[in-house]
Write a protein that holds these residues in place. Structure first.
Motif, PDB file in Angstrom:
ATOM      1  N   ASP A 205      32.488  46.615  38.340  1.00 36.94           N
ATOM      2  CA  ASP A 205      31.822  46.749  39.639  1.00 36.94           C
ATOM      3  C   ASP A 205      32.539  47.727  40.546  1.00 36.94           C
ATOM      4  O   ASP A 205      31.911  48.510  41.267  1.00 36.94           O
ATOM      5  CB  ASP A 205      31.669  45.379  40.309  1.00 36.94           C
ATOM      6  CG  ASP A 205      32.992  44.643  40.488  1.00 36.94           C
ATOM      7  OD1 ASP A 205      33.972  44.980  39.781  1.00 36.94           O
ATOM      8  OD2 ASP A 205      33.052  43.712  41.326  1.00 36.94           O
ATOM      9  N   ARG A 206      33.862  47.710  40.513  1.00 37.61           N
ATOM     10  CA  ARG A 206      34.633  48.592  41.394  1.00 37.61           C
ATOM     11  C   ARG A 206      34.443  50.059  41.008  1.00 37.61           C
ATOM     12  O   ARG A 206      34.282  50.917  41.873  1.00 37.61           O
ATOM     13  CB  ARG A 206      36.107  48.208  41.342  1.00 37.61           C
ATOM     14  CG  ARG A 206      36.386  46.836  41.958  1.00 37.61           C
ATOM     15  CD  ARG A 206      37.806  46.395  41.758  1.00 37.61           C
ATOM     16  NE  ARG A 206      38.026  45.085  42.374  1.00 37.61           N
ATOM     17  CZ  ARG A 206      39.122  44.359  42.216  1.00 37.61           C
ATOM     18  NH1 ARG A 206      40.120  44.824  41.461  1.00 37.61           N
ATOM     19  NH2 ARG A 206      39.240  43.178  42.797  1.00 37.61           N
ATOM     20  N   LEU A 207      34.451  50.338  39.709  1.00 34.36           N
ATOM     21  CA  LEU A 207      34.286  51.726  39.277  1.00 34.36           C
ATOM     22  C   LEU A 207      32.844  52.188  39.450  1.00 34.36           C
ATOM     23  O   LEU A 207      32.593  53.350  39.776  1.00 34.36           O
ATOM     24  CB  LEU A 207      34.749  51.887  37.836  1.00 34.36           C
ATOM     25  CG  LEU A 207      36.251  51.629  37.602  1.00 34.36           C
ATOM     26  CD1 LEU A 207      36.635  51.949  36.165  1.00 34.36           C
ATOM     27  CD2 LEU A 207      37.111  52.430  38.569  1.00 34.36           C
ATOM     28  N   ASP A 216      25.203  45.919  44.903  1.00 37.29           N
ATOM     29  CA  ASP A 216      24.261  44.814  44.763  1.00 37.29           C
ATOM     30  C   ASP A 216      24.708  43.798  43.721  1.00 37.29           C
ATOM     31  O   ASP A 216      24.023  42.814  43.471  1.00 37.29           O
ATOM     32  CB  ASP A 216      22.876  45.349  44.400  1.00 37.29           C
ATOM     33  CG  ASP A 216      22.857  46.071  43.058  1.00 37.29           C
ATOM     34  OD1 ASP A 216      23.900  46.645  42.667  1.00 37.29           O
ATOM     35  OD2 ASP A 216      21.800  46.073  42.394  1.00 37.29           O
ATOM     36  N   PHE A 217      25.852  44.028  43.101  1.00 35.71           N
ATOM     37  CA  PHE A 217      26.400  43.052  42.160  1.00 35.71           C
ATOM     38  C   PHE A 217      27.916  43.084  42.256  1.00 35.71           C
ATOM     39  O   PHE A 217      28.519  44.041  42.745  1.00 35.71           O
ATOM     40  CB  PHE A 217      25.951  43.346  40.724  1.00 35.71           C
ATOM     41  CG  PHE A 217      26.695  44.478  40.057  1.00 35.71           C
ATOM     42  CD1 PHE A 217      27.787  44.230  39.231  1.00 35.71           C
ATOM     43  CD2 PHE A 217      26.311  45.804  40.275  1.00 35.71           C
ATOM     44  CE1 PHE A 217      28.476  45.272  38.632  1.00 35.71           C
ATOM     45  CE2 PHE A 217      26.998  46.848  39.674  1.00 35.71           C
ATOM     46  CZ  PHE A 217      28.083  46.583  38.845  1.00 35.71           C
ATOM     47  N   ALA A 218      28.538  42.012  41.790  1.00 31.78           N
ATOM     48  CA  ALA A 218      29.998  41.945  41.738  1.00 31.78           C
ATOM     49  C   ALA A 218      30.406  41.190  40.487  1.00 31.78           C
ATOM     50  O   ALA A 218      29.645  40.351  39.971  1.00 31.78           O
ATOM     51  CB  ALA A 218      30.562  41.254  42.974  1.00 31.78           C
ATOM     52  N   ILE A 219      31.586  41.505  39.992  1.00 36.73           N
ATOM     53  CA  ILE A 219      32.131  40.766  38.860  1.00 36.73           C
ATOM     54  C   ILE A 219      32.844  39.524  39.381  1.00 36.73           C
ATOM     55  O   ILE A 219      33.733  39.607  40.239  1.00 36.73           O
ATOM     56  CB  ILE A 219      33.114  41.625  38.045  1.00 36.73           C
ATOM     57  CG1 ILE A 219      32.376  42.803  37.399  1.00 36.73           C
ATOM     58  CG2 ILE A 219      33.818  40.778  36.990  1.00 36.73           C
ATOM     59  CD1 ILE A 219      31.323  42.419  36.373  1.00 36.73           C
ATOM     60  N   VAL A 220      32.439  38.370  38.888  1.00 39.10           N
ATOM     61  CA  VAL A 220      33.125  37.111  39.176  1.00 39.10           C
ATOM     62  C   VAL A 220      33.809  36.678  37.882  1.00 39.10           C
ATOM     63  O   VAL A 220      33.138  36.471  36.864  1.00 39.10           O
ATOM     64  CB  VAL A 220      32.137  36.032  39.662  1.00 39.10           C
ATOM     65  CG1 VAL A 220      32.856  34.697  39.833  1.00 39.10           C
ATOM     66  CG2 VAL A 220      31.493  36.461  40.978  1.00 39.10           C
ATOM     67  N   PRO A 221      35.139  36.565  37.882  1.00 44.62           N
ATOM     68  CA  PRO A 221      35.844  36.239  36.642  1.00 44.62           C
ATOM     69  C   PRO A 221      35.883  34.733  36.380  1.00 44.62           C
ATOM     70  O   PRO A 221      36.161  33.941  37.283  1.00 44.62           O
ATOM     71  CB  PRO A 221      37.253  36.789  36.897  1.00 44.62           C
ATOM     72  CG  PRO A 221      37.429  36.696  38.377  1.00 44.62           C
ATOM     73  CD  PRO A 221      36.053  36.880  38.987  1.00 44.62           C
TER      74      PRO A 221
END
Length: 403
Positions: A205-207, A216-221
């Motif tokens: 998501d950051r890259l 509009d999205f994020a990585i949730v670990p």
């Protein structure tokens, strides 16, 4: 300047590099991996299963890539002498609700063109005397592989084909320009490349956001905690033993897995991780935590899955609760049988409305392609994913065209 740079030295990034170089001889290509070695995160910390594709919605990328990936992974492993086996998988139902879910899974598997068959309680006792259940679904083609070995072999082939794999090269900034892409690394050095493919796992998501493809999205670990069974249980099962998953959840539940090396693991559970790459029980990264709490989709996902999340957290905190989940279908296990084993972290993309992204998510700009969501079965599917990226790169980047 390279023709293509790939960020990420996990199985998807290395498979993509190999695929591109095989089809475009003479292509100048570099893989940038921030760690000192390859496959140190999701690729090297999963259950090692080659999935058949039972769970995935017909017509989805997961269903297609997993089905093709099973055959491709087995073929590559056999051709290159990489350890692999096909013990098959049994999805074991332990309640009437799970028997209904099992029937739905059989229907889905059939729609996906998979070879599965129902197993009665009596037959289950015969073929797996240490497993209890009301019935099961057998997937005879499911296998296991040394995914780290696959990555190392592919990386060697990338080198043979003229590519370069650079370790210890963390990309901090991406600037997409009219005619190229400029990458700034953690040590202050830069790379200029005509085109970029990003296979960055928990950093996807950051890259992507650096290229205008995020927000509009994020990585949730989510941390998956495993145990290795005591050596006395090395032969406790012949197949891989899975529970019947809850269709409302994205995870497959705690299962018994035969591993390359002859031992058995049990797991994983799925607990929220407060660090994207911290594997200790108390690992905390304030930057990762801050990104999560600022993203509205995180709170919506948390509310929607609060009950299951608390259950998973309790199982993580108390080994006896974890053991109880295992003993539903393998009652011979005791608390002393649960020995330490390295955990893994799953990169799960979540949308702003709190929806979990269940399928692979791939986005592109004029000069970049980003794998934004590639959770399980990404390792199984790596070769078909690479073929898909090669097709996208051919169209988007104009690879293979004169000039």
């Amino acid at each position: 300047m390279t023709d293509i740079t790939i960020i990420g030295g996990g199985i998807v990034g290395i498979a993509t590099a190999y695929e591109l170089l095989r089809h475009f001889p003479g292509l100048s290509l570099e893989v940038l991996e921030k760690e000192a070695d390859l496959a140190l995160h999701q690729t090297g910390r999963n259950s090692g299963v080659i999935h058949a594709g039972i769970y995935y919605a017909p017509g989805s990328l997961k269903a297609e890539f997993c089905r093709r990936g099973l055959a491709a992974t087995l073929r590559f492993s056999a051709e290159h002498g990489i350890a692999h086996e096909q013990p098959g998988k049994l999805l074991v139902a332990t309640s009437s609700v799970e028997m209904e879910r099992l029937a739905a899974l059989e229907t889905r598997a059939t729609a996906n063109g998979l070879d599965v068959r129902r197993v009665s309680a009596a037959e289950l006792r015969e073929i797996e005397p240490n497993i209890e259940g009301l019935g099961a679904l057998l997937s005879p083609t499911t296998g296991i592989a040394d995914y780290g070995g696959v990555v190392r072999r592919m990386a060697a082939l990338v080198g043979d084909l003229g590519g370069q794999v650079t370790r210890g090269a963390e990309v901090r900034h991406i600037e997409e320009r009219a005619n190229d892409v400029r990458l700034t690394l953690a040590d202050g050095s830069t790379r200029i490349t005509r085109h970029l493919v990003v296979c960055a796992g928990v950093m996807a998501d950051r890259l992507a956001a650096l290229c205008g493809l995020g927000g509009d999205f994020a990585i949730v670990p989510f941390k998956g905690e495993y145990f290795r069974l005591a050596p006395r249980h090395d032969q406790v099962v012949r197949h891989l033993i899975y529970p019947v998953p809850d269709p409302a959840l994205p995870f497959l539940g705690i299962h018994l897995t035969r591993m390359i090396g002859g031992y058995i693991t049990v797991g994983p559970n799925a607990v929220l991780s407060l660090s994207r790459e911290g594997y200790g029980k108390l690992a905390l990264d304030f930057g990762d935590l801050g990104d999560m709490v600022r993203f509205p989709g995180f709170w919506r996902t948390l509310r929607a899955n609060l009950s299951s999340g608390l259950t998973e957290a309790a199982n993580s905190a108390f080994r006896r609760r974890y053991l109880k989940a295992c003993r539903r279908y393998c009652p011979s296990l005791e608390i002393q049988d649960l020995l330490p084993h390295p955990p893994g972290i799953r990169a799960q993309a979540v949308l702003r409305d709190g929806t979990l992204v269940h399928d692979f998510l791939i986005r592109s700009s004029a000069r970049t392609i980003h794998i934004c969501n590639a959770p399980s079965p990404a390792a199984t599917s790596a070769i078909p994913i690479a073929e898909h990226i090669r097709s996208l790169a051919t169209e988007t980047f104009g690879l293979g065209k004169a000039g």
